[in-house]
Design a protein around this motif. Structure first.
Motif, PDB file in Angstrom:
ATOM      1  N   GLU A   1       2.632   6.402  -2.849  1.00  0.00           N
ATOM      2  CA  GLU A   1       3.827   7.444  -3.334  1.00  0.00           C
ATOM      3  C   GLU A   1       3.432   7.455  -4.976  1.00  0.00           C
ATOM      4  N   THR A   2       2.728   6.085  -5.827  1.00  0.00           N
ATOM      5  CA  THR A   2       2.182   6.807  -7.193  1.00  0.00           C
ATOM      6  C   THR A   2       1.512   7.634  -7.536  1.00  0.00           C
ATOM      7  N   LEU A   3       0.358   7.339  -6.390  1.00  0.00           N
ATOM      8  CA  LEU A   3      -0.658   8.380  -6.277  1.00  0.00           C
ATOM      9  C   LEU A   3      -0.704   9.410  -5.608  1.00  0.00           C
ATOM     10  N   GLY A   4       0.291  10.035  -4.748  1.00  0.00           N
ATOM     11  CA  GLY A   4       0.307  10.255  -4.233  1.00  0.00           C
ATOM     12  C   GLY A   4      -0.354  10.571  -2.830  1.00  0.00           C
ATOM     13  N   ALA A   5      -0.427   9.341  -1.943  1.00  0.00           N
ATOM     14  CA  ALA A   5      -1.488   9.833  -1.078  1.00  0.00           C
ATOM     15  C   ALA A   5       0.084   9.664   0.012  1.00  0.00           C
ATOM     16  N   ASN A   6      -0.957   9.642   1.012  1.00  0.00           N
ATOM     17  CA  ASN A   6       0.094   9.111   2.807  1.00  0.00           C
ATOM     18  C   ASN A   6      -0.274   8.123   3.466  1.00  0.00           C
ATOM     19  N   VAL A   7       0.870   7.204   3.407  1.00  0.00           N
ATOM     20  CA  VAL A   7       0.791   6.241   4.073  1.00  0.00           C
ATOM     21  C   VAL A   7       0.125   5.779   5.253  1.00  0.00           C
ATOM     22  N   LEU A   8       1.010   6.920   5.921  1.00  0.00           N
ATOM     23  CA  LEU A   8       0.619   6.875   7.681  1.00  0.00           C
ATOM     24  C   LEU A   8      -0.714   7.138   7.910  1.00  0.00           C
ATOM     25  N   ASP A   9      -1.930   8.328   7.036  1.00  0.00           N
ATOM     26  CA  ASP A   9      -2.472   8.561   7.040  1.00  0.00           C
ATOM     27  C   ASP A   9      -3.731   7.479   6.480  1.00  0.00           C
ATOM     28  N   VAL A  10      -3.107   6.553   6.102  1.00  0.00           N
ATOM     29  CA  VAL A  10      -3.900   5.654   5.169  1.00  0.00           C
ATOM     30  C   VAL A  10      -4.617   4.733   6.033  1.00  0.00           C
TER      31      VAL A  10
ATOM     32  N   VAL B   1       0.736  -1.367   0.295  1.00  0.00           N
ATOM     33  CA  VAL B   1       0.013  -0.254  -0.186  1.00  0.00           C
ATOM     34  C   VAL B   1       0.409   1.835  -0.069  1.00  0.00           C
ATOM     35  N   ALA B   2       2.055   1.089   0.442  1.00  0.00           N
ATOM     36  CA  ALA B   2       2.816   2.697   0.565  1.00  0.00           C
ATOM     37  C   ALA B   2       3.167   2.706  -0.575  1.00  0.00           C
TER      38      ALA B   2
ATOM     39  N   LEU C   1       8.924   6.409   3.366  1.00  0.00           N
ATOM     40  CA  LEU C   1       7.977   5.428   2.465  1.00  0.00           C
ATOM     41  C   LEU C   1       6.961   5.844   2.116  1.00  0.00           C
ATOM     42  N   GLY C   2       6.167   5.587   0.803  1.00  0.00           N
ATOM     43  CA  GLY C   2       4.805   6.144   0.882  1.00  0.00           C
ATOM     44  C   GLY C   2       4.393   7.355   1.522  1.00  0.00           C
ATOM     45  N   ILE C   3       4.746   8.300   2.095  1.00  0.00           N
ATOM     46  CA  ILE C   3       4.516  10.176   1.839  1.00  0.00           C
ATOM     47  C   ILE C   3       3.950  10.791   0.980  1.00  0.00           C
ATOM     48  N   GLY C   4       5.036  10.409  -0.294  1.00  0.00           N
ATOM     49  CA  GLY C   4       5.281  11.425  -1.719  1.00  0.00           C
ATOM     50  C   GLY C   4       6.595  12.371  -0.825  1.00  0.00           C
TER      51      GLY C   4
END
Length: 474
Positions: free
Chosen positions: A250-259, A245-246, A453-456
């Motif tokens: 990164e690819t879509l511009g979302a924040n994995v911490l919030d996800v 998911v992380a 990682l995963g936070i843009g």
């Protein structure tokens, strides 16, 4: 009750010390005299926060240590807590289990009933194997003179004492009523927390009497053996999932911490093991998932989800190296500093870690590597002599003329580093935080090219693990 623990590693040392603290005369047996000498000198043979203090207090009183198997002769319960490393094909190597069983059989008392406990993580069916070996070595009869039960450990390195004194559950697998009764009696003081107000004064962690009591769960032997593998494999799957998911975040511009936080608020999912990393590793997950997968294949019921988690984990290691390569381009001759060699903080365990895999990939690309870890450098050097890296006495030294720094293990010590001074001695101010652990906003303000990682690349980390920037030395 007289207790014996075979093996003085993470399982044997912690388990043996715990039963000694609870008042059971307990002897730890190990064929390595150096480890026994440490125990008898009041020192733990492993690094585990708070264990030294307990060993020092109880050694020679209720805790004993020897290289001889003679104490088995007078034991009520004998725990087998030796290593079960992976073979080349991924299956568990039971060499140490078999040797322990053979020696136990040689010393069993023929006129008393002894419970032999498989505490190590072992494949389904190992209790039957141990039973057969003991019968052959002793000439005694299972069920009449002894019984082998399964009581898997669920200890987290770095938090093992909390886990052993305040477990979520105690799983006991046995088909023998007398053995079940002995195990219930053995664990009574732990389950009911007898004298915890007194013994908790020696704990290195806060004692909360309101913590729910452990669930004492009895089942058959094979199910108990399966529970440990199924549990670890599930946790590995969960980590691999959030890491995937992380990568998508990164690819879509979302924040994995919030996800991850939003997912964890669902009680069906929970927030544990949703922390992004460079991949799972350590002394348990790699070997346990490999054994579990190989067993499923052996019996024609492949665990495809576990197979996918293992592959996904490998891709996460590669993803980290690819991020470094994208930023620094050609890595041949580049100097990269690595912070953290153990698979998690608060342990010296550096056997099968993400650091070893990622460092090997970077070396293969021609990079020069400088490393630091607060506790794990000695073991890392011993188990990975083929990795030609420079070991640094201080964490700041990894920054010297570095083209980049990669944080792999989120030791609290790394929050206290003089990041401003480190920046001044770097060649390129690139910092990859694979745990999203460090304060991004402050580090960018100092001049670092910070990536997580995963936070843009532009996301702010709000309410993350560290928002009190003042603890950093700037």
């Amino acid at each position: 009750m007289n207790v014996v623990c075979i093996g003085s590693g993470y399982v044997g040392s912690v388990t043996g010390t715990a039963f000694a603290v609870l008042g059971h005369p307990t002897t730890v047996i190990d064929i390595d005299p150096s480890k026994i000498d440490l125990l008898n000198a009041g020192k733990s043979p492993i690094y585990e926060p708070g264990l030294d203090q307990l060993v020092r207090k109880y050694i020679g009183k209720t805790l004993f240590a020897t290289t001889s198997y003679q104490p088995v002769h007078e034991a009520d319960v004998v725990f087998i807590g030796v290593g079960t490393p992976s073979k080349q094909d991924g299956t568990a190597d039971l060499t140490y289990i078999k040797k322990a069983a053979e020696l136990i059989g040689a010393y069993l008392h023929p006129h008393r009933f002894t419970v032999v406990v498989n505490k190590s993580t072992v494949p389904v069916g190992t209790a039957d194997l141990v039973t057969a070996i003991i019968e052959e070595a002793s000439g005694l009869k299972a069920g009449e003179h002894f019984s082998v039960v399964s009581n898997p450990e669920f200890l987290r390195e770095g938090y093992a004492l909390e886990d052993v004194f305040f477990p979520d559950r105690i799983v006991v697998g046995s088909n023998h009523e007398r053995a079940k009764n002995i195990m219930r009696e053995l664990y009574h003081r732990l389950v009911e927390r007898v004298s915890y107000e007194e013994i908790s004064k020696d704990f290195a962690f806060p004692y909360n009497p309101l913590t729910p009591k452990a669930v004492y769960f009895e089942t058959d032997v094979k199910s108990a053996e399966m529970i440990k593998y199924a549990s670890n494999a599930f946790l590995a799957v969960k980590i691999s999932y959030i890491n995937e998911v992380a990568r998508l975040c990164e690819t879509l511009g979302a924040n994995v911490l919030d996800v991850a936080r939003g997912m964890g608020l669902d009680s069906r999912i929970g927030g544990k093991f949703l922390q992004v990393s460079s991949g799972w590793s350590g002394s348990c997950f790699p070997k346990d998932t490999a054994e579990f997968l190989q067993t499923s294949r052996k019996y024609g019921t492949e665990l495809s989800i576990v197979k996918a988690a293992i592959e996904s984990n490998r891709k996460m290691h590669e993803f980290v190296v690819e991020k470094i390569r994208r930023r620094l381009k050609i890595l041949n001759g580049k100097k990269i500093g690595i912070l953290g060699l153990t698979f998690k903080p608060n342990t010296d365990d550096a056997r099968q870690t993400q650091a070893s895999v990622i460092i090997q990939m970077l070396l293969d690309l021609g990079a020069n590597i400088r490393v630091h870890d607060p506790k794990g450098m000695e073991m890392f050097k011993a188990v990975h002599p083929h990795l030609h890296v420079q070991y640094c006495a201080s964490a700041e030294d990894v920054a010297h003329q570095a083209d980049g720094i990669v944080l792999l293990t989120h030791w609290n010590e790394y929050l206290q580093l003089d990041w401003k001074q480190m920046l001044s001695i770097m060649k390129t101010p690139y910092l990859l935080d694979t745990r999203n652990f460090l304060p991004k906003k402050l580090l960018i303000g100092l001049g670092y090219q910070y990536e997580g990682l995963g936070i843009g690349t532009e996301q702010e980390i709000d309410g993350g693990i560290m928002n009190q920037f003042s603890v950093l030395s700037v």
